[in-house]
Design an enzyme around this catalytic site. Sequence first.
Site, PDB file in Angstrom:
ATOM      1  CE  LYS A 113      -3.400   0.071  -0.691  1.00  0.00           C
ATOM      2  NZ  LYS A 113      -4.147  -0.165  -1.840  1.00  0.00           N
ATOM      3  CB  CYS A 114       4.324   2.189  -0.121  1.00  0.00           C
ATOM      4  SG  CYS A 114       4.185   2.208   1.671  1.00  0.00           S
ATOM      5  N   GLY A 115       2.459   2.200  -3.202  1.00  0.00           N
ATOM      6  CA  GLY A 115       2.295   2.408  -4.416  1.00  0.00           C
ATOM      7  C   GLY A 115       3.158   1.513  -5.348  1.00  0.00           C
ATOM      8  CB  THR A 116       4.422  -2.016  -4.929  1.00  0.00           C
ATOM      9  OG1 THR A 116       3.084  -2.480  -4.757  1.00  0.00           O
ATOM     10  CG2 THR A 116       5.126  -1.892  -3.648  1.00  0.00           C
ATOM     11  CE  LYS A 325      -3.300  -1.518  -7.440  1.00  0.00           C
ATOM     12  NZ  LYS A 325      -2.861  -2.291  -6.420  1.00  0.00           N
ATOM     13  CE  LYS A 328     -13.715  11.202  -0.204  1.00  0.00           C
ATOM     14  NZ  LYS A 328     -15.000  11.960  -0.226  1.00  0.00           N
ATOM     15  CG  HIS A 329      -7.196   6.696   2.565  1.00  0.00           C
ATOM     16  ND1 HIS A 329      -5.958   7.056   2.756  1.00  0.00           N
ATOM     17  CD2 HIS A 329      -7.093   5.765   1.357  1.00  0.00           C
ATOM     18  CE1 HIS A 329      -5.126   6.448   1.986  1.00  0.00           C
ATOM     19  NE2 HIS A 329      -5.758   5.586   1.415  1.00  0.00           N
TER      20      HIS A 329
END
Length: 364
Positions: A113-116, A325, A328-329
């Site tokens: 969840k860091c953008g891999t 991807k 919205k949090h």
Amino acid sequence: MSPAKPETRKGCVRAPHFDILWLPRAAIKSVEGDPSDCVVVVGVSRPKMALTVLTIMLLSLFLTFHLIYDSALYSLHAKNVEHPRPPILLLSRRLYPSAASRLPQAIIMGVRKCGTRALLEMLYLHPMIQKAAGEVHFFDRDDNYYKGLEWYRMQMPRSYPGQITIEKSPSYFVTPEVPERIRAMNASVKLLLIVREPVTRAISDYTQLRANAATASPSMSTSPTKSFEQLALFSNGSINEAYRPLAISLYHNYMHRWLEVFPREQILIVNGDLLIEDPVSQLQKIERFLGLEPRISTENFYFNETKGFYCLRNETSDRCLRETKGRKHPRVDALVVSRLRKYYGEHNQRFYELVGEDLGWPEE
């Protein structure tokens, strides 16, 4: 008796390096109406020169044929491969190896969840990079790992020599056995670790887990999912350190394992927050790390107002990442966010010391 001198005919020029023999008209059957006064039989007086000329002509034809063949081969390959390697002169199959599946020379090892996925797709804009289609999970899952390196290699895309093959599996970062297993495959492999501000990453992790649970169990509507605040904090206000999304954000707990196996210069820290705000700066850093010619620029991105993040652009198309991807949090209580950032403050400093880089994450 001395041999007769060749007859000199007016208007006939004797070429240098050639012997010219004139034959009388009576010696041949002339064609009716043929106005020719003479018939010439030519012989080469310098065979070495003639052989050189012939060799050059044959070599020119040979090279021309191979250039045409190579261009045709490249054109066919370009229809099936998005980033084909530029064609080179084809002299033999040994000098011109075909595309093949190769073990990766670089791996995006995390963090979840860091953008891999975004990072992998952005790197794929570079013509000298080929990527695995999905997460292979070779080094972190025993059932895959024991299938052997040949199985792993066959999961890789076809590439040409000189291209870099990359795969990504975020769970590599947190799995204890992975560093040693990767080194056993290739001790000089380049490793990319993308990280984000820990609280933001934890909330993103919670968001995905909640979405996955809702999809897998529609009946959950009768049993409301706990909020992030309820899972991250106990009722007495203390931090739930056992909650998985919070635990994964303690990067130093996992990073030390990698530094025990690989030298620091083989691991590049990618700032996932900056990758969202300014992708080109991070990608140019990666190009230098991988030893690639700079090819990715601002022209490869455009900001999508609807989605709220950058999408990708190449010579033929524009595309954004999947709808999953950039979810919205949920809105999280500001006091909880502040408490968590204070909690991570000391842990972040330990991570900075390990990697020798201060990422400047907020501590309140």
